[in-house]
Design an enzyme around this catalytic site. Sequence first.
Site, PDB file in Angstrom:
ATOM      1  N   PRO A  51      -5.190 -10.094  -0.459  1.00 54.82           N
ATOM      2  CA  PRO A  51      -3.940 -10.162  -1.036  1.00 54.82           C
ATOM      3  C   PRO A  51      -2.878  -8.945  -0.659  1.00 54.82           C
ATOM      4  O   PRO A  51      -3.326  -7.820  -0.425  1.00 54.82           O
ATOM      5  CB  PRO A  51      -4.014 -10.246  -2.604  1.00 54.82           C
ATOM      6  CG  PRO A  51      -5.424  -9.255  -2.709  1.00 54.82           C
ATOM      7  CD  PRO A  51      -6.120  -9.724  -1.420  1.00 54.82           C
ATOM      8  N   PRO A  52      -1.676  -9.324  -0.872  1.00 55.46           N
ATOM      9  CA  PRO A  52      -0.691  -8.131  -0.382  1.00 55.46           C
ATOM     10  C   PRO A  52      -1.054  -7.103  -1.375  1.00 55.46           C
ATOM     11  O   PRO A  52      -1.054  -6.995  -2.668  1.00 55.46           O
ATOM     12  CB  PRO A  52       0.513  -8.845  -0.557  1.00 55.46           C
ATOM     13  CG  PRO A  52       0.460 -10.229  -0.301  1.00 55.46           C
ATOM     14  CD  PRO A  52      -0.901 -10.652  -0.950  1.00 55.46           C
ATOM     15  N   CYS A  53      -1.002  -5.889  -0.759  1.00 58.14           N
ATOM     16  CA  CYS A  53      -1.414  -4.679  -1.810  1.00 58.14           C
ATOM     17  C   CYS A  53      -0.035  -3.648  -1.831  1.00 58.14           C
ATOM     18  O   CYS A  53      -0.413  -2.655  -2.435  1.00 58.14           O
ATOM     19  CB  CYS A  53      -2.450  -3.995  -1.088  1.00 58.14           C
ATOM     20  SG  CYS A  53      -4.148  -4.848  -0.992  1.00 58.14           S
ATOM     21  N   GLN A  54       1.163  -4.001  -1.326  1.00 56.99           N
ATOM     22  CA  GLN A  54       2.157  -3.015  -1.520  1.00 56.99           C
ATOM     23  C   GLN A  54       2.531  -3.008  -2.925  1.00 56.99           C
ATOM     24  O   GLN A  54       2.737  -3.727  -3.647  1.00 56.99           O
ATOM     25  CB  GLN A  54       3.149  -3.520  -0.585  1.00 56.99           C
ATOM     26  CG  GLN A  54       3.019  -3.319   0.871  1.00 56.99           C
ATOM     27  CD  GLN A  54       2.051  -4.614   1.377  1.00 56.99           C
ATOM     28  OE1 GLN A  54       1.792  -5.176   0.722  1.00 56.99           O
ATOM     29  NE2 GLN A  54       2.031  -4.453   2.731  1.00 56.99           N
ATOM     30  N   ASN A  74      -6.888  -5.859   5.101  1.00 53.00           N
ATOM     31  CA  ASN A  74      -5.307  -5.543   4.704  1.00 53.00           C
ATOM     32  C   ASN A  74      -5.071  -4.592   5.670  1.00 53.00           C
ATOM     33  O   ASN A  74      -5.468  -4.106   6.557  1.00 53.00           O
ATOM     34  CB  ASN A  74      -5.775  -5.243   3.259  1.00 53.00           C
ATOM     35  CG  ASN A  74      -4.321  -5.580   2.469  1.00 53.00           C
ATOM     36  OD1 ASN A  74      -3.553  -5.196   2.389  1.00 53.00           O
ATOM     37  ND2 ASN A  74      -4.819  -6.708   1.495  1.00 53.00           N
TER      38      ASN A  74
END
Length: 384
Positions: free
Chosen positions: A80-83, A120
Amino acid sequence: MYYTVDLFSGAGGITEGFCRQGQYTCVCANDCDPCARDTFTYNHPGVPYILKDVREVTGKEIKDIIKDKCNSVDVITGGPPCQGFSLAGQRLTDDPRNMLFREYIRIAKSLQPKVIFFENVYGILSMQKGNVLKAIIAEFDEIGYECQYKIINAADYGVPQARPRFVLIGVRKGYGVKITFPAPTHGPTKEGTYQVNLFQKDLLPYVTVEDAISDLPKLDQGEGEMELLHTNEPTNDYQRERRGHRTPGTLFGHKATRHSKEIQYRYSLIPQGSTNACLPPEIRTKKNNVYKLDMTQPARTVTCNFRTDLLHPTMNRGITVREAARLQSFDDDYKFFGCLTRKARWLTQDDQVGNAVPPLLAQAFADHIAKVILPQFEGKEVDS
């Protein structure tokens, strides 16, 4: 046969790599973008696809879909996007920015795969001074997974692109499984010779931009079509392998962007391996990360803005979807759906290619997981 579930599947780079390895079947994939869904299902037509926000997907829903295909899931893939992660102490908070990762954890806890393959951005290592990564590992530990991670370079596994990525492998605790990572297969060379590694077999030379795209039809700016037939013969193994198996000889997405004469002139002044920072100040633009590919080296990281950020080495234009896909190690008959501009609400073809995990990288990890990690579970009971 091993069975996978692909979360945040995007265009399907991970599933493509795992399927190429030959010992895996993807039994379910999920993403919320209809263009990514169209790409995934065209290229993997037998895989059930859940088109919805992961926050609306339940473990029971996935179990109901896969119950006629397998008794259990061997590997969950995706990242999943981690930003924008938010922390409280050493734990991820209930901040909405953390929600996608929490949903990943929730589904993994429900499905209980033997292995988690989590990919990621390499910047995750330094987010909030490393505390985000500590929190992620703690979350996996809480649902019963021991994890190890590594920063790897896609070029080390035969991808013609220097793409640093974060890869985490998790295994269910209690089985005594040792986590290891696949050894690199490729490396830098000197004067065209193979690199010798004292601790491993000799490494193959990195696959260069020239190795990757030199057989594609030559296009001037504005030329090409979204579907073509190959007109040139492959000149190396990488090119032969990329000719595909779905509709061999077909070439999707090889259409060049049209540029003004002013832009073409500016591009012509940039040497291979350099950026527009080298241009005279009077013609330089505010955009300073335009890079002209070096034919003799692996490409710079393919981003979602490759039409303007990555220039063809010998033509004064941005690279095409197909050239970018070649640099990502997708086969030529892997078809991407969606718009080519950012006017649309959904993911563009550029987004899908740039965001994808290179299939050859995924294949290297799939092979290692199948031959080294998963066999360690066989015949073992959970340790008390």
